[in-house]
Design an enzyme around this catalytic site. Structure first.
Site, short mmCIF file in Angstrom:
data_model
loop_
_atom_site.label_atom_id
_atom_site.label_comp_id
_atom_site.label_asym_id
_atom_site.label_seq_id
_atom_site.Cartn_x
_atom_site.Cartn_y
_atom_site.Cartn_z
CG ASP A 71 -1.81 -1.19 1.30
OD1 ASP A 71 -2.37 -1.57 0.27
OD2 ASP A 71 -1.90 -1.79 2.38
CD GLU A 72 4.84 -0.38 -0.20
OE1 GLU A 72 4.07 -0.72 -1.10
OE2 GLU A 72 5.51 -1.19 0.49
N GLY A 129 0.47 1.42 -7.34
CA GLY A 129 -0.49 1.51 -8.44
C GLY A 129 -0.38 2.83 -9.18
CG HIS A 142 -1.92 -2.39 -7.47
ND1 HIS A 142 -0.66 -2.16 -6.98
CD2 HIS A 142 -2.01 -3.72 -7.67
CE1 HIS A 142 -0.02 -3.30 -6.89
NE2 HIS A 142 -0.81 -4.26 -7.29
CB THR A 153 -7.05 -10.75 1.80
OG1 THR A 153 -6.33 -11.64 0.93
CG2 THR A 153 -6.14 -9.61 2.23
P1 GDP Z 1 -0.28 -0.10 -3.77
O1 GDP Z 1 -0.84 -1.36 -3.21
O2 GDP Z 1 1.16 0.09 -3.43
O3 GDP Z 1 -0.58 0.09 -5.22
O4 GDP Z 1 -0.96 1.07 -2.95
P2 GDP Z 1 -2.44 1.59 -3.04
O5 GDP Z 1 -2.90 1.68 -4.42
O6 GDP Z 1 -3.28 0.85 -2.07
O7 GDP Z 1 -2.17 3.07 -2.52
C1 GDP Z 1 -2.49 3.45 -1.26
C2 GDP Z 1 -3.42 4.63 -1.28
O8 GDP Z 1 -2.66 5.81 -1.40
C3 GDP Z 1 -4.44 4.70 -2.39
O9 GDP Z 1 -5.65 5.10 -1.82
C4 GDP Z 1 -3.89 5.76 -3.35
O10 GDP Z 1 -4.89 6.42 -4.07
C5 GDP Z 1 -3.22 6.66 -2.39
N1 GDP Z 1 -2.10 7.44 -2.89
C6 GDP Z 1 -1.06 7.06 -3.68
N2 GDP Z 1 -0.16 8.06 -3.79
C7 GDP Z 1 -0.64 9.10 -3.05
C8 GDP Z 1 -0.15 10.41 -2.72
O11 GDP Z 1 0.93 10.82 -3.12
N3 GDP Z 1 -0.93 11.18 -1.91
C9 GDP Z 1 -2.13 10.74 -1.40
N4 GDP Z 1 -2.81 11.55 -0.61
N5 GDP Z 1 -2.60 9.51 -1.67
C10 GDP Z 1 -1.87 8.71 -2.48
#
Ligand code: GDP
Length: 426
Positions: free
Chosen positions: A12-13, A16, A40, A127
């Protein structure tokens, strides 16, 4: 050119968003591990999407999106995800599925839930997407490769053999309804018809693409700390989350991966159980959770509230090292604009000694965070695209993280949308 986008933390970094962004310049985007167990989140001109199985390049007409052999392939889920996109107005994406990918069986999902139920309070916080039973079967050599769906009568015989084994567990360990081999066989025939349009010899396809100098992105799921070998075992996932595994899970030579973009979050979050030294609790955590991400820190697959904490330099530096990070994308920095002061975990105290090196789980258990505090910038930085326009305190925070990581931060994400990004040179 092959570039991997992977996570340095617990997942969740914001991989995506970075994949979607870099996908614009790519010919091919590949998922190489994991399954539909994590999400993502992508926000673009078509809307807000939570992709679970599809690669994050599906929004571009020029991109081929590949499910590599390393993925846990839930076929009905794949078809559903493709249909959902098309329904929301996204042009039908170009998708290929490796003939060597293995099929996530309906009983993998059941076994995942039964095992969590059996473990009760000691559960992994799965999950329940069937991932652990899937990979267990793969390595026990009782999984089903996509290619086997197109075989002949042997499939039926193998289903019977596998069901016999599964039914012993169902009857005696879980006390649950038994599997009917005939039904499973029929389900597999349905799966075969569903996946048929996408099946491809992916490593051969990629071999050709490399000869033609195509730009290829490997999209990782979760992060370093969830890797079964190098993460917080046993509270990890069941397939490798590391860039190195991209070579195996896609079917390309390891030396082709020349750029490893490692995504680091400006604070910490984690779903599920496991060691998390910089975790915070109470109202401090509630506020960060509410303000985090683009809609608060709640799991993209389960909706569960994520555990949150401050930036952990020990875990993140290790996360970058074990990925082999060549550059870092620092994400969700904008979220921290409300704080007067920003704590950062810069060491772990274990048995009275402070270390900067991330230990194994046994020692992690005893680790207490050593904090350093930095001044906050107290304003909204969303939409800023030039590094020099960020407040001084914000740049100081980024540069302190960069020193801790020992890897150049080349991108700073300051909002969930594709264009909310600041690029820096190495
Ligand atoms: P992934 O599993 O690494 O792809 O992470 P996620 O898609 O779950 O991303 C985590 C959350 O952070 C999501 O709700 C994104 O929309 C959000 N997100 C990603 N980059 C940023 C950012 O720079 N700022 C903010 N506020 N939210 C972000």
């Amino acid at each position: 050119m092959v570039r991997a986008i992977v996570g340095a933390n617990w997942g969740d970094e914001g991989k995506g968003k970075i994949t979607d962004m870099l996908g614009e310049e790519s010919d091919i985007v590949i998922r190489f591990q994991g399954g539909s167990n994590a999400g993502h989140t992508i926000i673009n001109d078509y809307g807000r999407f939570a992709l679970h199985l599809l690669p994050s390049g599906v929004f571009y007409k020029h991109t081929t999106n590949i499910i590599g052999n390393g993925v846990a392939l839930n076929i009905p889920y794949l078809v559903k995800e493709i249909n959902d996109l098309v329904e929301k107005g996204v042009p039908a994406p170009h998708i290929l599925v490796s003939d060597r990918a293995q099929v996530l069986m309906p009983y993998h999902i059941e076994f995942d839930a039964y095992e969590e139920e059996r473990l009760g309070g000691k559960s992994f916080g799965s999950t329940k997407s069937g991932i652990a039973p899937f990979y267990s079967d793969k390595y026990a050599k009782i999984g089903f490769q996509v290619s086997e769906l197109f075989g002949g009568e042997e499939l039926k015989e193998k289903v019977e053999r596998v069901c016999q084994m599964k039914n012993v567990m169902l009857e005696h360990l879980y006390h649950k309804p038994l599997l009917d081999p005939q039904k499973i066989y029929e389900t597999l025939l349905e799966y075969r018809d569903m996946v048929a349009p996408y099946v491809c010899d992916v490593s051969l396809y990629l071999n050709q693409a490399l000869k033609e100098n195509k730009t290829i992105l490997l999209e990782g799921q979760l992060g370093s700390l969830k890797d079964p070998d190098h993460g917080i075992y046993p509270m990890v996932t069941s397939s490798s989350t590391l860039a190195a595994y991209g070579a195996i899970g896609a079917g390309i030579p390891p030396y082709e991966i020349t750029d490893i973009v490692t995504v680091v979050k400006a604070y910490s979050s984690a779903v599920g159980a496991g060691e998390f030294v910089s975790e915070i609790f109470g109202s401090e955590a509630d506020e960060l959770r509410r303000r985090g991400g683009d809609k608060g820190e709640f799991g993209a697959t389960t909706g569960r509230p994520r555990r949150v904490g401050w930036f952990d330099a020990v875990a993140s530096r290790y996360g970058c090292r074990i990925q082999g990070a060549t550059e870092v994308a620092l994400t969700v920095l904008d979220v921290l604009g409300y704080l007067d002061e920003i704590p950062m975990c810069v060491g772990y105290e274990i048995d009275g000694k402070v270390t900067r090196d991330f230990p194994t789980t046994v020692s992690l258990h005893k680790a207490k965070p050593v904090w350093k505090t930095m001044p906050g910038w107290k304003c909204d930085i969303r939409g800023i695209t030039e590094y020099e326009k960020l407040p001084q305190e914000c740049r100081d925070y980024i540069e302190a993280i960069e020193r801790e990581l020992e890897v150049p931060i080349t991108m700073v994400s300051n909002g969930p949308s594709r264009h909310e990004i600041i690029k820096r040179s190495k």
